[in-house]
Design a protein around this motif. Structure first.
Motif, PDB file in Angstrom:
ATOM      1  N   LEU A  71       0.058   9.432  -5.768  1.00  0.00           N
ATOM      2  CA  LEU A  71       0.078  10.810  -5.267  1.00  0.00           C
ATOM      3  C   LEU A  71       1.137  11.678  -5.936  1.00  0.00           C
ATOM      4  O   LEU A  71       1.208  12.880  -5.655  1.00  0.00           O
ATOM      5  CB  LEU A  71       0.321  10.805  -3.748  1.00  0.00           C
ATOM      6  CG  LEU A  71      -0.790  10.205  -2.885  1.00  0.00           C
ATOM      7  CD1 LEU A  71      -0.350  10.141  -1.427  1.00  0.00           C
ATOM      8  CD2 LEU A  71      -2.083  11.020  -3.016  1.00  0.00           C
ATOM      9  N   ALA A  72       1.947  11.089  -6.785  1.00  0.00           N
ATOM     10  CA  ALA A  72       3.086  11.827  -7.351  1.00  0.00           C
ATOM     11  C   ALA A  72       2.649  13.043  -8.157  1.00  0.00           C
ATOM     12  O   ALA A  72       3.327  14.081  -8.146  1.00  0.00           O
ATOM     13  CB  ALA A  72       3.923  10.890  -8.217  1.00  0.00           C
ATOM     14  N   GLN A  73       1.532  12.967  -8.842  1.00  0.00           N
ATOM     15  CA  GLN A  73       1.099  14.081  -9.677  1.00  0.00           C
ATOM     16  C   GLN A  73       0.709  15.292  -8.826  1.00  0.00           C
ATOM     17  O   GLN A  73       0.864  16.439  -9.248  1.00  0.00           O
ATOM     18  CB  GLN A  73      -0.087  13.660 -10.538  1.00  0.00           C
ATOM     19  CG  GLN A  73      -0.573  14.753 -11.489  1.00  0.00           C
ATOM     20  CD  GLN A  73      -1.715  14.298 -12.368  1.00  0.00           C
ATOM     21  OE1 GLN A  73      -2.067  13.111 -12.366  1.00  0.00           O
ATOM     22  NE2 GLN A  73      -2.308  15.211 -13.131  1.00  0.00           N
ATOM     23  N   ASP A  74       0.193  15.047  -7.607  1.00  0.00           N
ATOM     24  CA  ASP A  74      -0.309  16.130  -6.763  1.00  0.00           C
ATOM     25  C   ASP A  74       0.691  16.603  -5.726  1.00  0.00           C
ATOM     26  O   ASP A  74       0.701  17.788  -5.371  1.00  0.00           O
ATOM     27  CB  ASP A  74      -1.590  15.672  -6.048  1.00  0.00           C
ATOM     28  CG  ASP A  74      -2.675  15.255  -7.031  1.00  0.00           C
ATOM     29  OD1 ASP A  74      -2.868  15.990  -8.022  1.00  0.00           O
ATOM     30  OD2 ASP A  74      -3.298  14.207  -6.812  1.00  0.00           O
ATOM     31  N   SER A  75       1.519  15.704  -5.210  1.00  0.00           N
ATOM     32  CA  SER A  75       2.424  16.085  -4.118  1.00  0.00           C
ATOM     33  C   SER A  75       3.705  15.261  -4.163  1.00  0.00           C
ATOM     34  O   SER A  75       3.681  14.058  -3.866  1.00  0.00           O
ATOM     35  CB  SER A  75       1.727  15.898  -2.766  1.00  0.00           C
ATOM     36  OG  SER A  75       2.629  16.126  -1.707  1.00  0.00           O
ATOM     37  N   ILE A  76       4.813  15.909  -4.493  1.00  0.00           N
ATOM     38  CA  ILE A  76       6.110  15.235  -4.498  1.00  0.00           C
ATOM     39  C   ILE A  76       6.517  14.872  -3.079  1.00  0.00           C
ATOM     40  O   ILE A  76       7.121  13.818  -2.832  1.00  0.00           O
ATOM     41  CB  ILE A  76       7.176  16.131  -5.148  1.00  0.00           C
ATOM     42  CG1 ILE A  76       6.894  16.282  -6.645  1.00  0.00           C
ATOM     43  CG2 ILE A  76       8.570  15.548  -4.948  1.00  0.00           C
ATOM     44  CD1 ILE A  76       7.052  15.016  -7.443  1.00  0.00           C
ATOM     45  N   VAL A  77       6.172  15.735  -2.110  1.00  0.00           N
ATOM     46  CA  VAL A  77       6.517  15.478  -0.713  1.00  0.00           C
ATOM     47  C   VAL A  77       5.851  14.195  -0.231  1.00  0.00           C
ATOM     48  O   VAL A  77       6.483  13.334   0.401  1.00  0.00           O
ATOM     49  CB  VAL A  77       6.112  16.666   0.185  1.00  0.00           C
ATOM     50  CG1 VAL A  77       6.343  16.329   1.655  1.00  0.00           C
ATOM     51  CG2 VAL A  77       6.893  17.915  -0.198  1.00  0.00           C
ATOM     52  N   PRO A 132       0.814  -1.229   0.000  1.00  0.00           N
ATOM     53  CA  PRO A 132       0.000   0.000   0.000  1.00  0.00           C
ATOM     54  C   PRO A 132       0.843   1.273   0.000  1.00  0.00           C
ATOM     55  O   PRO A 132       0.431   2.282  -0.575  1.00  0.00           O
ATOM     56  CB  PRO A 132      -0.831  -0.122   1.286  1.00  0.00           C
ATOM     57  CG  PRO A 132      -0.107  -1.097   2.145  1.00  0.00           C
ATOM     58  CD  PRO A 132       0.555  -2.042   1.197  1.00  0.00           C
ATOM     59  N   CYS A 133       2.021   1.227   0.622  1.00  0.00           N
ATOM     60  CA  CYS A 133       2.899   2.404   0.625  1.00  0.00           C
ATOM     61  C   CYS A 133       3.360   2.744  -0.792  1.00  0.00           C
ATOM     62  O   CYS A 133       3.356   3.916  -1.202  1.00  0.00           O
ATOM     63  CB  CYS A 133       4.108   2.165   1.528  1.00  0.00           C
ATOM     64  SG  CYS A 133       3.717   2.000   3.277  1.00  0.00           S
ATOM     65  N   LEU A 134       3.754   1.726  -1.532  1.00  0.00           N
ATOM     66  CA  LEU A 134       4.202   1.957  -2.908  1.00  0.00           C
ATOM     67  C   LEU A 134       3.053   2.443  -3.780  1.00  0.00           C
ATOM     68  O   LEU A 134       3.238   3.340  -4.619  1.00  0.00           O
ATOM     69  CB  LEU A 134       4.794   0.670  -3.485  1.00  0.00           C
ATOM     70  CG  LEU A 134       6.066   0.148  -2.807  1.00  0.00           C
ATOM     71  CD1 LEU A 134       6.492  -1.177  -3.438  1.00  0.00           C
ATOM     72  CD2 LEU A 134       7.189   1.166  -2.904  1.00  0.00           C
ATOM     73  N   TYR A 135       1.872   1.878  -3.580  1.00  0.00           N
ATOM     74  CA  TYR A 135       0.722   2.298  -4.382  1.00  0.00           C
ATOM     75  C   TYR A 135       0.403   3.766  -4.137  1.00  0.00           C
ATOM     76  O   TYR A 135       0.169   4.534  -5.095  1.00  0.00           O
ATOM     77  CB  TYR A 135      -0.483   1.418  -4.047  1.00  0.00           C
ATOM     78  CG  TYR A 135      -1.709   1.752  -4.855  1.00  0.00           C
ATOM     79  CD1 TYR A 135      -1.857   1.255  -6.150  1.00  0.00           C
ATOM     80  CD2 TYR A 135      -2.712   2.570  -4.343  1.00  0.00           C
ATOM     81  CE1 TYR A 135      -2.979   1.562  -6.914  1.00  0.00           C
ATOM     82  CE2 TYR A 135      -3.829   2.893  -5.094  1.00  0.00           C
ATOM     83  CZ  TYR A 135      -3.956   2.391  -6.378  1.00  0.00           C
ATOM     84  OH  TYR A 135      -5.063   2.715  -7.128  1.00  0.00           O
ATOM     85  N   LEU A 136       0.388   4.188  -2.874  1.00  0.00           N
ATOM     86  CA  LEU A 136       0.091   5.586  -2.561  1.00  0.00           C
ATOM     87  C   LEU A 136       1.175   6.517  -3.098  1.00  0.00           C
ATOM     88  O   LEU A 136       0.873   7.613  -3.597  1.00  0.00           O
ATOM     89  CB  LEU A 136      -0.038   5.754  -1.040  1.00  0.00           C
ATOM     90  CG  LEU A 136      -1.293   5.129  -0.415  1.00  0.00           C
ATOM     91  CD1 LEU A 136      -1.221   5.191   1.098  1.00  0.00           C
ATOM     92  CD2 LEU A 136      -2.552   5.840  -0.923  1.00  0.00           C
ATOM     93  N   ALA A 137       2.436   6.094  -3.003  1.00  0.00           N
ATOM     94  CA  ALA A 137       3.523   6.919  -3.531  1.00  0.00           C
ATOM     95  C   ALA A 137       3.365   7.151  -5.025  1.00  0.00           C
ATOM     96  O   ALA A 137       3.571   8.272  -5.529  1.00  0.00           O
ATOM     97  CB  ALA A 137       4.863   6.255  -3.239  1.00  0.00           C
TER      98      ALA A 137
END
Length: 495
Positions: A353-359, A345-350
């Motif tokens: 979310l990349a398009q909206d928040s690099i942080v 799940p951590c990899l999926y969220l990373a």
């Protein structure tokens, strides 16, 4: 009692042999020399993995210099890994039978020399760059196959687990420093080649330290002094060793789990800097001409994060395994399963979310890397205690071969193929679709991680029996030595 009959006895019982004499005559090495040897092996492991990841740190520059697309760029790592894994069984066989120090020295010389030479290849000879990466893979196969078995012969039980955890800390540390080195040298000089000229100098230092400071330990002293074990070694062949390992279910399932681990880490480590660069380019609404600076910065950030969370993950995994094994013999595979299952799940969220928040992407990538790093020291310890000592180098090489063949030999290339296929599905290429193509390709890694967790849960079902079977021959040898010693003490002197 002669020295030969006492060779298998602890020094506290048979105490007439000094440490230096033991090293020369019985293959035993003092603690001080053992720790110095491990320090040297850790340094070389650092250089080893820096050489692995100098390419991903400047991948965009290499793509532009040689005019590579995503699929061909991914094939660079595939060429490296294929040569690595096809060489590993050969070096495992040689490492079980011949002088391991000489084999290691030859491997370090090969990979350092070829890495240096690859920095002088011209753009018109892109095929030679592929060959050079393949030869580097051959050189590193010697080290990754043989070094863990040397550590296994220097230490035992909990101390071996601790030392292996330190040794494997240098996988993420070396990987991260590889990104940092290549991107920093590119920024400082404006030429991507300079990153390929630093690690060979470090390799030369490691070679000198290996020759001067690393002894050649005996392959488990107990076995060396038992005639039956020696006969088994002489009669053993590589095919017999492999056949035996294939019947060891703990080895089989854990090797498949390691395969998933290398698949995921191979794909992420090769493509993440490029993925982050494309995400920043998309967020900023800038043209691809600014991508060079973005890529260098992301390589350094990702490299530093890999070092930090990698160290924390390896240490945490080793310590958790050490404590949990006191109450549960299945602790090691369970910890590995939890690491892979929780990373999904951590990899999926990373990725999403990349398009909206690099942080946010950095945070979840860091968590995913931490959870994956829990496995590095533990999986090797599993192999070393479920496999009989005379087959350890062969087992290490076979596991490396399978895990890389089905893992990171193909995952960067597969991600590149999928990404390029998505890009070609659009008539007009765009910054958005350049990003989307990698994003959709990466989702595969999250689902594969779940499969790896299942493999380690299956390992837990067999590990207790396989560990006892692997330990039985040595325990029998030790008991025989003690019994012979007691009989000798009770025997009246001859007249």
């Amino acid at each position: 009692m002669n020295e030969e009959s006492a060779a298998g006895l602890p020094s506290k019982i048979y105490g007439t042999i000094e440490p230096e004499e033991e090293s020369a005559g019985q293959g035993r090495i003092s603690h001080k020399r053992s720790y110095i040897a491990v320090a040297v092996l850790c340094y070389i492991n650092l250089v080893n993995y820096m050489d692995w990841f100098v390419v991903p740190g400047v991948l965009e520059k290499i793509q532009k210099y040689f005019c590579f697309g995503d699929s061909k760029a991914g094939l660079l790592h595939t060429a490296f890994i294929l040569c690595f894994l096809f060489s590993a069984p050969l070096f495992g066989y040689l490492g079980d039978r011949y002088n391991r120090k000489i084999i290691l020295s030859a491997g370090i010389t090969l990979w350092s020399g070829v890495t240096l030479g690859s920095s002088f290849i011209t753009a018109s000879m892109d095929w030679l760059f592929f060959i050079s990466r393949g030869l580097v893979g051959v050189g590193t196969a010697t080290y990754s196959t043989i070094a863990p078995s040397i550590i296994a012969d220097l230490f035992e039980k909990d101390r071996r687990t601790c030392v292996l955890s330190i040794f494997y800390i240098f996988i993420p540390v070396g990987s991260g420093l590889g990104y940092i080195l290549s991107s920093t040298m590119e920024q400082a000089t404006g030429i991507w080649r300079w990153g390929f000229r630093v690690t060979p100098c470090m390799g030369a230092v490691g070679l000198a330290l290996l020759v001067l400071l690393v002894p050649v330990p005996a392959r488990r002293a107990a076995q060396k002094h038992v005639e039956k074990a020696s006969e088994q070694r002489e009669n053993s062949t590589w095919c017999k060793d492999v056949s035996s390992l294939c019947r060891n279910w703990s080895f089989v399932w854990s090797s498949l789990g390691v395969t998933v681990l290398t698949f995921v880490t191979g794909a992420l480590s090769f493509w993440i800097p490029t993925f982050l660069c494309r995400a920043e380019t998309l967020q900023s609404n800038v043209s691809l001409s600014t991508e060079q600076k973005c890529n260098a910065n992301n390589s350094m950030i990702f490299g530093g994060m890999t070092v930090a969370v990698g160290i924390l993950g390896v240490v945490t995994g080793a310590e958790a395994a050490r404590r949990y094994k006191r109450i549960n013999e299945q602790a090691d595979p369970i910890i590995c399963a939890v690491g892979l299952l929780a990373s999904a799940p951590c990899l999926y969220l990373a990725i999403m979310l990349a398009q909206d928040s690099i942080v946010a992407t950095y945070i979840f990538i860091g968590l995913g890397e931490f959870l994956l790093s829990l496995n590095w020291a533990v999986v090797t310890d599993i192999l070393l205690y479920v496999v009989k000592p005379e087959r350890q180098s062969t087992a290490v090489s076979l596991q490396l071969c399978v895990s890389h063949l089905l893992g990171d030999a193909g995952s960067p290339y597969l991600i590149g193929i999928i990404s390029e296929a998505f890009q070609k599905s659009r008539a007009h290429p765009s910054v958005l679709w350049s990003f989307r193509s990698l994003q959709y390709s990466f989702i595969l890694c999250a689902f594969v991680s779940i499969l790896g967790g299942g493999f380690f849960l299956l390992t837990a079902l067999h590990i207790e029996d396989d560990r006892r079977e692997a330990a039985a021959p040595i325990q029998g040898i030790e008991n025989k030595n003690y019994h012979s010693y007691e009989l000798h003490l009770d025997k009246p002197p001859e007249k």
